[in-house]
Motif scaffolding. Sequence first.
Motif, PDB file in Angstrom:
ATOM      1  N   ASP A  92      14.352  11.016  -2.343  1.00  0.00           N
ATOM      2  CA  ASP A  92      13.700  11.335  -1.293  1.00  0.00           C
ATOM      3  C   ASP A  92      13.808   9.840   0.141  1.00  0.00           C
ATOM      4  N   THR A  93      12.980   9.400   0.019  1.00  0.00           N
ATOM      5  CA  THR A  93      13.133   8.550   1.094  1.00  0.00           C
ATOM      6  C   THR A  93      13.141   6.719   1.167  1.00  0.00           C
ATOM      7  N   ALA A 118       1.170  -1.343  -0.131  1.00  0.00           N
ATOM      8  CA  ALA A 118      -0.208  -0.129  -0.209  1.00  0.00           C
ATOM      9  C   ALA A 118       0.821   1.077   0.225  1.00  0.00           C
ATOM     10  N   GLU A 119       1.915   1.573   0.846  1.00  0.00           N
ATOM     11  CA  GLU A 119       2.651   2.406   0.667  1.00  0.00           C
ATOM     12  C   GLU A 119       3.878   2.619  -0.734  1.00  0.00           C
ATOM     13  N   MET A 120       3.794   1.284  -1.222  1.00  0.00           N
ATOM     14  CA  MET A 120       4.466   2.123  -3.043  1.00  0.00           C
ATOM     15  C   MET A 120       3.626   2.017  -3.806  1.00  0.00           C
ATOM     16  N   LYS A 121       2.336   2.049  -3.088  1.00  0.00           N
ATOM     17  CA  LYS A 121       1.603   2.211  -4.315  1.00  0.00           C
ATOM     18  C   LYS A 121       1.106   3.765  -4.296  1.00  0.00           C
ATOM     19  N   ALA A 122       0.953   3.767  -3.216  1.00  0.00           N
ATOM     20  CA  ALA A 122       0.494   5.611  -2.999  1.00  0.00           C
ATOM     21  C   ALA A 122       1.695   6.335  -3.124  1.00  0.00           C
ATOM     22  N   LEU A 123       3.296   5.378  -3.316  1.00  0.00           N
ATOM     23  CA  LEU A 123       3.985   6.591  -3.987  1.00  0.00           C
ATOM     24  C   LEU A 123       3.680   6.726  -4.881  1.00  0.00           C
ATOM     25  N   LYS A 124       3.944   6.196  -5.403  1.00  0.00           N
ATOM     26  CA  LYS A 124       3.730   5.497  -6.371  1.00  0.00           C
ATOM     27  C   LYS A 124       2.516   6.550  -7.608  1.00  0.00           C
ATOM     28  N   LYS A 125       1.507   6.728  -6.811  1.00  0.00           N
ATOM     29  CA  LYS A 125       0.604   7.896  -7.279  1.00  0.00           C
ATOM     30  C   LYS A 125       0.589   8.978  -6.999  1.00  0.00           C
ATOM     31  N   GLN A 126       2.112   9.285  -6.023  1.00  0.00           N
ATOM     32  CA  GLN A 126       2.515  10.426  -6.047  1.00  0.00           C
ATOM     33  C   GLN A 126       3.593  11.421  -6.559  1.00  0.00           C
ATOM     34  N   LEU A 130      10.297  -9.447  -9.771  1.00  0.00           N
ATOM     35  CA  LEU A 130       9.410  -8.070  -9.195  1.00  0.00           C
ATOM     36  C   LEU A 130       8.968  -7.344 -10.280  1.00  0.00           C
ATOM     37  N   ARG A 131      10.149  -7.244 -11.375  1.00  0.00           N
ATOM     38  CA  ARG A 131       9.385  -6.092 -12.386  1.00  0.00           C
ATOM     39  C   ARG A 131       8.129  -5.657 -13.091  1.00  0.00           C
ATOM     40  N   SER A 132       7.386  -7.074 -12.476  1.00  0.00           N
ATOM     41  CA  SER A 132       6.334  -7.787 -13.246  1.00  0.00           C
ATOM     42  C   SER A 132       5.259  -6.471 -12.332  1.00  0.00           C
ATOM     43  N   LEU A 133       5.934  -6.392 -11.150  1.00  0.00           N
ATOM     44  CA  LEU A 133       4.353  -5.695 -10.179  1.00  0.00           C
ATOM     45  C   LEU A 133       4.406  -4.489 -10.879  1.00  0.00           C
ATOM     46  N   PRO A 134       3.452  -3.361 -10.579  1.00  0.00           N
ATOM     47  CA  PRO A 134       2.729  -2.403 -11.279  1.00  0.00           C
ATOM     48  C   PRO A 134       3.563  -1.417 -10.927  1.00  0.00           C
ATOM     49  N   MET A 135       3.329  -0.876  -9.285  1.00  0.00           N
ATOM     50  CA  MET A 135       4.444  -0.565  -8.684  1.00  0.00           C
ATOM     51  C   MET A 135       5.623  -0.717  -8.597  1.00  0.00           C
ATOM     52  N   VAL A 136       6.066  -1.092  -8.863  1.00  0.00           N
ATOM     53  CA  VAL A 136       7.881  -1.518  -9.288  1.00  0.00           C
ATOM     54  C   VAL A 136       8.655  -1.331 -10.691  1.00  0.00           C
ATOM     55  N   ASP A 137       8.948   0.057 -11.019  1.00  0.00           N
ATOM     56  CA  ASP A 137      10.273   0.714 -12.007  1.00  0.00           C
ATOM     57  C   ASP A 137      11.190   0.086 -11.397  1.00  0.00           C
ATOM     58  N   GLU A 138      12.219   0.078 -11.156  1.00  0.00           N
ATOM     59  CA  GLU A 138      13.150  -1.360 -10.986  1.00  0.00           C
ATOM     60  C   GLU A 138      13.732  -2.004 -10.139  1.00  0.00           C
ATOM     61  N   VAL A 139      14.658  -3.029 -10.332  1.00  0.00           N
ATOM     62  CA  VAL A 139      15.036  -3.808  -8.953  1.00  0.00           C
ATOM     63  C   VAL A 139      16.472  -4.338  -9.074  1.00  0.00           C
ATOM     64  N   LEU A 140      17.607  -3.524  -8.492  1.00  0.00           N
ATOM     65  CA  LEU A 140      18.756  -3.948  -8.336  1.00  0.00           C
ATOM     66  C   LEU A 140      18.691  -4.439  -6.917  1.00  0.00           C
ATOM     67  N   SER A 141      19.366  -6.148  -7.084  1.00  0.00           N
ATOM     68  CA  SER A 141      19.964  -7.012  -6.364  1.00  0.00           C
ATOM     69  C   SER A 141      20.835  -7.891  -6.292  1.00  0.00           C
TER      70      SER A 141
END
Length: 224
Positions: A184-185, A104-112, A130-141
Motif C-alpha cells: 500500500d505505501t 508515531a506514523e509506524m505505530k498508527a499504521l500498525k494499529k490500522q 530493530l526486530r525488537s521494536l513492537p511496531m516492526v514486523d520484519e527487517v530487510l537489509s
Amino acid sequence: MNTQKTNQGQVKIALFDFDDTISRGDSIVAFLHYCIRRRIAPRRQWIHALRALWHYLFPSGAMPQPKEAALSFIRGKTTEEMSAVARDFLHDVLEDRMKPDALAEMKALKKQGYTILIVSASASVYMEALRSLPMVDEVLSTLCCVEKGMYTGKMGPNCRQEEKPRRIRSWLEEQGITQGVVLDTAYGDSHHDIPMFRMVAHPVLVSPKKKLKALFPGARVVTW
C-alpha cells in the motif's frame, strides 16, 4: 513475524527506508564509532571506512562492496557477540536518533492492521536488532554473511535501488504470501528508494529533494 489480515483477508504492507527516513543521519558511521568507542573495533578501522567512503562516492569497481571494508572488523566475531552489541547500539544510540514523527506514523499504521517492513541498505549486523521494536514486523537489509555462527566479513548485494523490490518479493515468497497482498505505501527519502516507491499505491516522500519530488508529483510529502 506475524502478518496481519484485514477483514477482506488482505495483507496490507507498509515499507520504510531507515537512514534519514526513520533515523537521523547515516547509521553505519554511528555503528562504527560506537564499536570503536567500546573497543570492539580498532581505531585504525577509520582508515578502512574512509577508503570505503571514497569508493562509494567515486565508484571504480575496485571495491564492489564498500560496506565490507567499513565493517571488516566483524570478520571472525560470533553472531551471539554481535547481536549483544547491536542490542546495546539500538538502546544507546539509535533510539535517540529515531524521529518521533516517523515512529508515531509506524505505530498508527500498525494499529490500522498494517504489516510493517523496514527495507534498508544498512548492514544486517546491527539492523537485525530493530526486530525488537513492537511496531516492526520484519527487517530487510544488506546481509552480512555468516558461516558456522561467525561473520565472514563478506556481504550480500547492497539493499538499495532495484535490490529493494527483489528482497521484498523474495520475502513475500518465503512467507507464502502470494495472494491478497497489498503493497500500500512506502516511505523513503532518496533516489535509492525509487524502485520501492514504484511498487506501492501511495509513496510517501520524506524531506525529498526537488528531483525526487518531481518524479512523484502526486505523492504525499512529510518533513520529519
